[in-house]
Design an enzyme around this catalytic site. Structure first.
Site, short mmCIF file in Angstrom:
data_model
loop_
_atom_site.label_atom_id
_atom_site.label_comp_id
_atom_site.label_asym_id
_atom_site.label_seq_id
_atom_site.Cartn_x
_atom_site.Cartn_y
_atom_site.Cartn_z
N GLY A 112 0.82 -1.11 -0.05
CA GLY A 112 0.10 -0.06 -0.14
C GLY A 112 0.99 1.06 0.03
O GLY A 112 2.09 1.39 0.28
N CYS B 73 5.14 -5.97 1.50
CA CYS B 73 5.85 -4.61 1.65
C CYS B 73 5.07 -3.77 2.66
O CYS B 73 5.50 -4.04 3.79
CB CYS B 73 5.29 -4.09 0.11
N TYR B 74 4.10 -2.86 2.44
CA TYR B 74 3.37 -2.22 3.51
C TYR B 74 2.81 -3.29 4.59
O TYR B 74 2.98 -3.05 5.84
CB TYR B 74 2.32 -1.38 3.06
N HIS C 270 7.71 -7.59 -3.84
CA HIS C 270 6.39 -7.81 -4.45
C HIS C 270 6.31 -9.15 -5.18
O HIS C 270 6.92 -9.21 -6.33
CB HIS C 270 5.93 -6.67 -5.36
N GLU D 224 4.02 -10.66 -6.42
CA GLU D 224 2.65 -10.56 -7.28
C GLU D 224 3.05 -9.97 -8.83
O GLU D 224 2.34 -10.37 -9.64
CB GLU D 224 1.67 -10.05 -6.69
N ASP E 52 -14.33 -9.77 -25.26
CA ASP E 52 -15.06 -9.42 -24.04
C ASP E 52 -16.39 -9.59 -24.16
O ASP E 52 -17.18 -10.22 -23.32
CB ASP E 52 -14.74 -8.09 -23.53
N LYS F 184 -6.97 -10.15 -19.54
CA LYS F 184 -7.59 -10.68 -20.79
C LYS F 184 -7.37 -12.09 -20.94
O LYS F 184 -8.32 -12.91 -21.52
CB LYS F 184 -6.85 -9.91 -21.93
#
Ligand code: XMP
Length: 512
Positions: free
Chosen positions: A55, A82-83, A169, A171, A227, A368
Site C-alpha cells: 500500500g 511490503c506495507y 512484491h 505478485e 470480451d 484478458k
C-alpha cells in the site's frame, strides 16, 4: 456460504489484484477485502491463510491503515507484502524506519535460511522492490530468511506462528519466482489443497448473476470481440432468454464478420441474438466526413440511436451487461475499500438518461488471458476467443479520408489477404494486431506495361501485451513481399503496399 481458502486484505496497493490473479493461476481460490473488513466476516469465510497487500501509506502516517489486531490471534498463517510487512513488524514490536531513498526495481534475493516459502525457488532469484520504509529491527520471534544487497530484511518469518513477511512484491511479473512463492504460502504453509479453475469461476458468476437479476431482463451489446462475446455467453448461461443481446451490423466490419457472429451465437450457442442491420444509417452518417474524431463521434451516436431504438421495444429491462476488464478499471482498489472508489471505464456515457440501467460487469476482476480461458470454458470457439482486438468504429478508422462503399471494399479485401497470410505463416497468435489501412494517397505504378494511378495500402502489424505500448512486428521480408504481391495482384484499385514501422508511442496503433 462458500469457504475462501485465502483472504487478501487490501491496503491500497495497485498490485492487490495481481496477488489474486497469481493465486488463481495456480488454482488457489481467494477473495480480496478492504483492510478494515469486519473480523467476524473474515472468520466466517474459514480462511486457511491471510495475505496483507502492499500500500502507498507509511506506518508512521497518522491515518495509516491498520488491522484489527485480533486477526493475529486466529492462528491462521499470515503473509505480509511490503506495507503488509511493515505493519506486521510494527505490530509485533519491531522497528521500521522511513528510508530516505525509495528503492525501486529489480534486486537479487539471497536465501539465508531454508523456509517452506522458498521451497523449489533458487538462491539469487530476481525480485522486484518498490518501497521507502523498511524494517531495521526484527520483532521478537522473527528471523530473517532472505536478504538483498539493499535490504537486510527482504524476507522474515516467525515459522512457529506461521507469520511471514516480504519486502519485495512476489505478485508482479518482474519477480521471477513470485508465483511459486505465493503458491508455497498457500499450499505448503496454509495447506490449501482445493483446486480452483475457470470452470469454478463460471459457475460462481452464473449463480451470482442469477441471484442478482432474479426475474428481470438484461440488455447487452455484442460486438463480436472477445470480451462482449464472453459476457454474452456467460449471461445467457445464467439467465437464458431474459438476456437481450444486440448485435449492430454497422457495415464497417471485416469480411464475413457478421456471419461468424451469427453462426456462433445463433447456431452453436442457441442465443436469441437480435441483429440490427444499420449499414445504411452508418453510411449516411459518415457521408463527406474525413476528420477522424468526427467519424468516431458520428459512429458512436448512430450506434446509440439504433441500440436505444431496440431497447425501447423491451419493457422491463433493468440491467446492462458490459465486458469491463480489470485493466479498464481506472482506479485500482483503494485504501478506502474497493466499493467506494473503483470507477470503471464504460461506454454508457453517451446513453440517454432513461437507458442508464444498473451495470453488470462479471469480468471486472479478470485479465484478458483469463477472459479467454473463461470463453473456452463457456464453449466459445478457439478462433473467437483468441482473436485480435478490433476497434468499435471498425474499418472507418482504417480508411483515411471519406468512408465510401468503394473504399470499404478495398480495405476489406486487402485486410482479408493480410490475415490469411499471417495465419498461414503461423504468426497470428504471436501478434497483438495485424490489419490493412487504406491511405488517401494515390501513386503511379506500372502493371503489364501499362501506367496505373491507384491507391496505397499500409500494413499495420504490431506486438503488444496490452495495447498501451506496441512495437511494429519484425515480419520476415519474404512474407511481406508475398502479402504485397497478393494484394496488388488480387485487389483491383491498389497498386502500392507500404509497411508501417512506427512503434507506440509515438504512433498509435490505429491510424485514426
Ligand atoms: P490506439 O490506436 O489508441 O489503440 O493505439 C489501442 C488499442 O485499442 C483499440 N482501439 C479501440 N477499441 N474502440 C475500441 O473498442 C475504439 O474506439 C478503439 N480505438 C482503438 C486498437 O485497435 C488497439 O488495439
Amino acid at each position: 456460504m462458500q469457504k475462501v481458502p485465502i483472504v487478501v486484505l487490501d491496503f491500497g496497493s495497485q498490485y492487490t489484484q495481481l496477488i489474486a490473479r497469481r493465486l488463481r493461476e495456480v488454482g488457489v481460490y481467494c477473495e480480496i477485502y478492504p483492510y478494515f473488513e469486519d473480523l467476524e466476516n473474515i472468520k466466517s469465510k474459514e480462511p486457511q491463510g491471510i495475505i496483507f497487500s502492499g500500500g502507498p501509506a507509511s506506518v508512521y502516517d497518522p491515518d495509516a491503515p491498520r488491522v484489527d489486531k485480533r486477526i493475529y490471534d486466529l492462528n491462521i498463517p499470515i503473509l505480509g507484502i511490503c506495507y503488509g510487512m511493515q505493519l506486521i513488524a510494527t505490530d509485533f514490536g519491531g522497528e521500521v524506519i522511513r528510508a530516505l531513498e525509495h528503492e525501486y526495481g529489480k534486486a537479487k534475493l539471497y536465501i539465508d535460511k531454508p523456509s517452506p516459502l522458498f521451497e523449489g525457488t533458487k538462491d539469487g532469484q530476481v525480485v522486484w522492490m518498490s518501497h521507502s520504509d523498511k524494517v531495521v529491527k526484527l520483532p521478537q520471534g522473527f528471523e530473517r530468511i532472505a536478504h538483498t544487497d539493499n535490504s537486510p530484511y527482504a524476507a522474515i518469518a516467525d515459522e512457529k506462528r506461521k507469520i511471514y513477511a516480504l519486502q519485495f512484491h512476489p505478485e508482479v511479473s518482474h519477480t521471477e519466482e513470485g508465483t511459486k512463492i505465493l503458491e508455497n504460502f498457500a499450499r505448503r504453509i496454509c495447506n490449501v489443497t482445493s483446486k480452483w479453475d475457470m470452470g469454478h469461476f463460471a459457475k460462481e458468476q452464473i449463480e451470482k448473476i442469477r441471484k442478482e437479476v432474479g426475474e428481470d431482463k438484461v440488455l447487452c451489446a455484442l460486438s463480436g470481440g472477445v470480451d462482449s462475446s464472453v459476457v454474452t455467453a456467460l449471461l445467457y448461461e445464467a439467465i437464458g432468454d431474459r438476456l437481450i443481446p444486440v448485435f449492430v451490423d454497422n457495415g464497417l466490419l471485416r469480411a464475413g464478420e457478421r456471419e461468424k457472429v451469427e453462426h456462433v451465437f445463433k447456431n452453436m450457442l442457441q442465443v436469441p441474438l437480435v441483429v440490427i442491420d444499420g449499414k445504411e444509417q452508418f453510411m449516411e452518417a459518415l457521408k463527406g466526413v474525413t476528420d477522424p474524431e468526427e467519424k468516431r463521434k458520428r459512429i458512436g451516436h448512430t450506434f446509440i440511436e439504433l441500440f436505444e431504438k431496440e431497447a425501447r421495444k423491451h419493457k422491463d429491462v433493468k440491467y446492462l451487461a458490459q465486458g469491463t476488464l480489470y485493466p479498464d478499471v481506472i482506479e485500482s482498489v483503494s485504501v478506502k475499500g474497493p466499493s467506494e472508489t473503483i470507477k470503471s471505464h464504460h461506454n454508457v456515457g453517451g446513453l440517454p438518461e432513461w437507458m442508464k440501467f444498473e451495470l453488470i460487469e462479471p469480468l471486472r476482476e479478470l485479465f484478458k488471458d483469463e477472459v479467454r480461458k473463461l470463453g473456452l470454458e463457456l464453449g466459445l470457439p478457439k478462433e473467437m476467443v483468441y482473436r485480435h482486438p478490433f476497434p468499435g468504429p471498425g474499418l472507418a478508422i482504417r480508411i483515411l479520408g471519406e468512408v465510401t462503399p468503394e473504399s470499404l471494399e478495398l480495405v476489406r479485401k486487402a485486410d482479408t489477404i493480410l490475415l490469411e497470410e499471417i495465419k498461414a505463416h503461423g504468426l497470428y497468435e504471436k501478434l497483438w494486431q495485424s490489419f490493412a489501412v487504406l491511405l488517401n494517397v494515390k501513386s503511379v505504378g506500372v502493371m503489364g506495361d501499362k501506367r496505373t494511378y491507384e491507391n496505397t495500402v499500409a500494413l499495420r502489424i504490431v506486438e503488444s501485451s496490452d495495447g498501451m505500448t506496441a512495437t511494429f512486428a519484425h515480419i520476415p521480408h519474404h512474407i511481406l513481399e508475398h502479402i504485397s504481391n497478393r494484394i496488388i495482384n488480387e485487389v483491383d484499385g491498389i497498386n502500392r503496399v507500404v509497411y508501417d514501422i512506427t512503434s507506440k508511442p509515438p504512433g498509435t496503433i490505429e491510424w485514426e
